[in-house]
Design a protein around this motif. Sequence first.
Motif, short mmCIF file in Angstrom:
data_model
loop_
_atom_site.label_atom_id
_atom_site.label_comp_id
_atom_site.label_asym_id
_atom_site.label_seq_id
_atom_site.Cartn_x
_atom_site.Cartn_y
_atom_site.Cartn_z
N THR A 452 -14.88 48.34 -35.28
CA THR A 452 -14.61 49.00 -34.00
C THR A 452 -14.91 48.09 -32.82
O THR A 452 -14.08 47.93 -31.91
N VAL A 453 -16.09 47.49 -32.80
CA VAL A 453 -16.44 46.60 -31.68
C VAL A 453 -15.51 45.40 -31.66
O VAL A 453 -15.04 44.98 -30.59
N GLY A 454 -15.22 44.84 -32.83
CA GLY A 454 -14.29 43.70 -32.89
C GLY A 454 -12.91 44.06 -32.40
O GLY A 454 -12.23 43.25 -31.75
N SER A 455 -12.46 45.29 -32.68
CA SER A 455 -11.14 45.73 -32.23
C SER A 455 -11.10 45.84 -30.70
O SER A 455 -10.12 45.44 -30.06
N ILE A 456 -12.16 46.38 -30.10
CA ILE A 456 -12.21 46.48 -28.65
C ILE A 456 -12.15 45.09 -28.01
O ILE A 456 -11.42 44.86 -27.04
N LYS A 457 -12.91 44.17 -28.57
CA LYS A 457 -12.90 42.81 -28.03
C LYS A 457 -11.52 42.18 -28.16
O LYS A 457 -11.04 41.50 -27.24
N ARG A 460 -9.26 43.75 -25.63
CA ARG A 460 -9.66 43.24 -24.31
C ARG A 460 -9.09 41.85 -24.06
O ARG A 460 -8.65 41.52 -22.94
N ASP A 461 -9.08 41.04 -25.10
CA ASP A 461 -8.67 39.65 -24.98
C ASP A 461 -7.17 39.43 -25.19
O ASP A 461 -6.71 38.29 -25.29
N GLY A 462 -6.41 40.52 -25.28
CA GLY A 462 -4.97 40.40 -25.42
C GLY A 462 -4.50 40.00 -26.80
O GLY A 462 -3.39 39.48 -26.96
N THR A 484 -13.59 49.43 -22.73
CA THR A 484 -12.77 50.02 -23.78
C THR A 484 -11.47 50.59 -23.22
O THR A 484 -10.38 50.38 -23.80
N GLU A 485 -11.55 51.29 -22.10
CA GLU A 485 -10.34 51.86 -21.53
C GLU A 485 -9.37 50.77 -21.08
O GLU A 485 -8.15 50.88 -21.27
N THR A 486 -9.90 49.70 -20.52
CA THR A 486 -9.04 48.57 -20.12
C THR A 486 -8.43 47.91 -21.35
O THR A 486 -7.27 47.49 -21.34
N ALA A 487 -9.23 47.82 -22.43
CA ALA A 487 -8.74 47.21 -23.66
C ALA A 487 -7.55 47.98 -24.23
O ALA A 487 -6.54 47.40 -24.63
N LEU A 488 -7.65 49.31 -24.25
CA LEU A 488 -6.53 50.11 -24.73
C LEU A 488 -5.29 49.92 -23.86
O LEU A 488 -4.16 49.86 -24.35
N ALA A 489 -5.51 49.83 -22.56
CA ALA A 489 -4.39 49.64 -21.64
C ALA A 489 -3.71 48.29 -21.82
O ALA A 489 -2.55 48.11 -21.42
N ASN A 490 -4.40 47.34 -22.45
CA ASN A 490 -3.81 46.02 -22.68
C ASN A 490 -2.79 46.02 -23.82
O ASN A 490 -2.04 45.06 -23.98
N CYS A 491 -2.77 47.08 -24.62
CA CYS A 491 -1.85 47.13 -25.76
C CYS A 491 -0.42 47.41 -25.28
O CYS A 491 -0.20 48.09 -24.27
N ALA A 492 0.53 46.94 -26.07
CA ALA A 492 1.93 47.25 -25.76
C ALA A 492 2.26 48.69 -26.16
O ALA A 492 3.05 49.37 -25.50
N LEU A 493 1.63 49.17 -27.26
CA LEU A 493 1.89 50.53 -27.74
C LEU A 493 0.60 51.12 -28.26
O LEU A 493 -0.12 50.49 -29.05
#
Length: 766
Positions: A452-457, A460-462, A484-493
């Motif tokens: 989970t933590v690795g996925s957020i990172k 976050r890092d695109g 975490t919220e910014t990290a999710l927003a970085n995804c294409a889908l």
Amino acid sequence: MAEKPIKPSVSDVTSSGPEKASVGIHGITESARYSMAEMGPKRSLQTLLKVNHVDGFDCPSCAWGDPDPDHRKIAEFCENGAKAVAWEATRKRVDAAFFAEHSVADLRERDGHWLESQGRLAQPMHLAPGATHYAPISWEDALALTADRLLGLADPNRAVFYTSGRTSNEAAFLYQLLARRLGTNNLPDCSNMCHESSGEALSATIGVGKGLITISDITDYADLIIIVGQNPGTCHPRMLSALEQAKRRGARIVAVNPLPEAGFGRYHNPQTARGLVGPGTQLADRWLPVRINGDLALFAGLNRTLVDREDSQPGSVLDHHFIDRYCDGFEAAATAWRALDWSQIETMAGLPRRLIEDCAADVLAADSVIVCWAMGLTQHRNAVATIREIVNFLLLRGNIGRPGAGPAPIRGHSNVQGDRSMGIWERMPQPFLDRIRDEFGFDPPRAHGLDTVGSIKAMRDGEVDVFMGLGGNFAAATPDTQVTETALANCALTVHVATKLNRSHLCHGTEALLLPCLGRTERDRQVSGEQFVTVEDTMAMVHSSHGRLLPGSPHLRSEVAIIADLGHALFGDDLGWRGMRDDYAVIRRHIEHVCPGFHAYEERVRQPGGFMLPRAPRDSRTFPTSTGKAQFTVNPPTAPEVPPGHLLLTTVRSHDQFNTTVYGLDDRYRGIKGGRRVVFLNRKDLRDLHLHDGDLVDLISVNPDGERRAPGFRAVRYPTPRGCAAAYYPETNVLVALDSTADTSNTPVTKSIVIRIEPSGGGASV
């Protein structure tokens, strides 16, 4: 557009102090009130009389085990179980009209309680790039879009597949199969944030990452039950009836917890006349108000006491036959205990030596000892070491592998343990992957994936393009909220399979999908007929779950069907995706061949009550460690450094919530009404900080990479240990730095957060 509801102000919160008794008439009336409001009388009866029954459905709340079929009550559920059922079986719906009325920006302004209270998601929804509102989409188009984005990835590891612990065994098995068929082991789940520390510690010391007890060990055999960092009255209320049975048999109960909890006081069993009108049963014989994160020091002190007494009276305290035959490492551990400094133990534990030695007397008087724990232990930096020390404590007197004895990590989500058994883990062992290869004819990826933590990172890092969540509320459950919220927003889908709208669905990628699924209460009919699913409880019992209600919408699909249809959209029918969708028995036949302990799965799970998975240390005192023996370990006591003027904060649940789901804004057992942004503080700490009960304050966490602020909390005077504070989760997740994790397990450290407190600028809502 409808007018926004007015949020209550923190100043409206009232506090009356902690209660000293649990359940009783109030629990019954609150269960009935909530159920009737959400489901109505007929639907309430249809559901509540089938919860946790052999021919009914498994409670979607906690993972506490069920009594054997001959001893189940008509009402085999607790207050929070009733709320979880009503939450899922509500008559309210969130459909296309709702999303047309509410933009994503508008919904972001609402709190999690309001979002989930709007009702069940009723149809697939799509948020197009640049759109302001979710809009309807067909199932076929939603699955085709998801498959297109996944097949278009430059690398399968640019996808993450997250899982909630409420997912059934069948859906979890298919989900991990789909991810590995795609080519990734990125399978984070809620275990990474709760009992990962338990699994790491138990696997290293006894060779099995699960607990070793059953309900009958508690009710019929244990002489002493030590409950550490767990609040059963709120988080596992059905456990109280098992503890009551143990008490009536003569067992002693020791509660180790920084805060007083009503569940350790008088229990008024709602199933009996004596419980309803009598004085109730006092459950805890002893309460040790340990300092936050003082549990390692406490058990080190207990172990030193046992070794010291053995040294003075050889052969009278320790089980040398068990130690010599079944264990390694005793001498090194004993040497370390003898060298411990009592003043250091007392300071770290927050307890005088006298209380620790008094507890040791309880241990010496008991032939069989169980230690239960939950996230009050697992979410500290030294969590794995603490649980290893508990295993040491049990090994010293041979309290593993016999009735009424052993370690008992009490899981939260109803099938979080089953998910791991099905292969939901980013680091599944090679033999499991070999069996996947042999069963399905493709070689799954071998490199470890992201937790989970690795996925957020990575997000976050695109480094992640597609995030898919099978249940849960990822944004609310995880640490470092803004990151975490910014990290999710970085995804294409972002794709969420869910029953209800929650915060995660509003922290979307460039494009987003909401895929509504059946709940456990609902009938699941496929081509071959009506289906059932299976789950594994915290006692390693696997049993079936049969939904009884008609689906809440004609557009709902089961989790199994959604995953199988996505697998078919991705790969055709190469692994028999459609056959597994049409008949879940086909999935269970595959599970038989891949997952240890599931032989004759279909036949055994159809038996009343299901079957128990093997656990070698319990079954035969066999320890599948590297040496074939249980391992004593050396775990020097540690504690977080708390600068002057700072406090150590732990996060807790209210009595009106389950994990991230908030049923209401009260916490009856702690005397809080009308809000959740409160911080519980010792009266002397209030004085030293020049604060008063009721003041509005901000909480600021101190981290190596900077400070984080949670504004607008009401200070509440409460009997916490000096220097310790408590506040509700998930409101305080914003304070937990992403890099603040437990050693070895990488679990976010949400139970020991160093904070300072400042007067608030004011104005925060609940």
